[in-house]
Motif scaffolding. Sequence first.
Motif, PDB file in Angstrom:
ATOM      1  N   ASP A  62      -9.393  -5.989  -7.455  1.00 56.91           N
ATOM      2  CA  ASP A  62      -8.494  -5.421  -6.452  1.00 56.91           C
ATOM      3  C   ASP A  62      -8.692  -6.210  -5.175  1.00 56.91           C
ATOM      4  OD1 ASP A  62      -7.106  -3.958  -4.536  1.00 56.91           O
ATOM      5  OD2 ASP A  62      -8.619  -2.380  -4.438  1.00 56.91           O
ATOM      6  N   LEU A  84      -4.805  -6.993  -8.918  1.00 59.20           N
ATOM      7  CA  LEU A  84      -4.171  -5.961  -8.103  1.00 59.20           C
ATOM      8  C   LEU A  84      -4.280  -6.392  -6.658  1.00 59.20           C
ATOM      9  CD1 LEU A  84      -3.263  -2.893  -7.675  1.00 59.20           C
ATOM     10  CD2 LEU A  84      -5.691  -2.355  -7.727  1.00 59.20           C
ATOM     11  N   GLY A 108      -0.806  -6.008 -10.110  1.00 55.48           N
ATOM     12  CA  GLY A 108      -0.639  -4.612  -9.746  1.00 55.48           C
ATOM     13  C   GLY A 108      -0.445  -4.508  -8.246  1.00 55.48           C
ATOM     14  N   GLY A 110      -0.834  -1.895  -4.708  1.00 60.39           N
ATOM     15  CA  GLY A 110      -1.354  -0.686  -4.096  1.00 60.39           C
ATOM     16  C   GLY A 110      -1.129  -0.687  -2.598  1.00 60.39           C
ATOM     17  N   GLU A 127       5.532   5.853  -5.268  1.00 54.55           N
ATOM     18  CA  GLU A 127       5.995   5.530  -6.623  1.00 54.55           C
ATOM     19  C   GLU A 127       5.871   4.037  -6.926  1.00 54.55           C
ATOM     20  OE1 GLU A 127      10.755   5.046  -5.753  1.00 54.55           O
ATOM     21  OE2 GLU A 127       9.931   7.046  -6.013  1.00 54.55           O
ATOM     22  N   SER A 130       0.132   1.744  -7.706  1.00 58.01           N
ATOM     23  CA  SER A 130      -0.760   2.299  -8.718  1.00 58.01           C
ATOM     24  C   SER A 130      -2.039   2.841  -8.084  1.00 58.01           C
ATOM     25  CB  SER A 130      -1.106   1.236  -9.762  1.00 58.01           C
ATOM     26  OG  SER A 130      -1.746   0.139  -9.152  1.00 58.01           O
TER      27      SER A 130
END
Length: 144
Positions: A62, A84, A108, A110, A127, A130
């Motif tokens: 991440d 991510l 991903g 965030g 929405e 993640s």
Amino acid sequence: MVKIAPSILAADFSRLGDVVAEVEPVVDLLHIDVMDGHFVPSLSLGMPVIASLRRVSQLLFDCHLMVTNPEAHLEQLAEAGANLVTVHVEVVPDPTRLAKETAVLDLGFGLVLNPSTPFDVAEPFLELASILLVMSVEPGFGGQ
């Protein structure tokens, strides 16, 4: 769902690969703080560190972007091995386009909120994300 994601900003950089190997069996992902010296006053880890860690770790990475222009770094992050990216809503008030760009790169997506930023700012975009990281300290300095 709770996931354990230690920040490597707190690691002993002289032993970074060894430290990651020590925690890999007991954590869910690795939190990598990327700071540009603009959005936050500090500089921190970049693509070479991410790429070198990717060679020795299978953890999900991440990459927490504390930068003023996250879109400029997406392709390099994907190439370095990020899984991510988390971006501050304070930098990208409407992250819709950025979330789509991350999906194209198979990253991903965030969101991150500073402690003083109301939840309402991120709520319309949940929405797309993640993960939602709510900072408990002001961003930019490790070890707080």
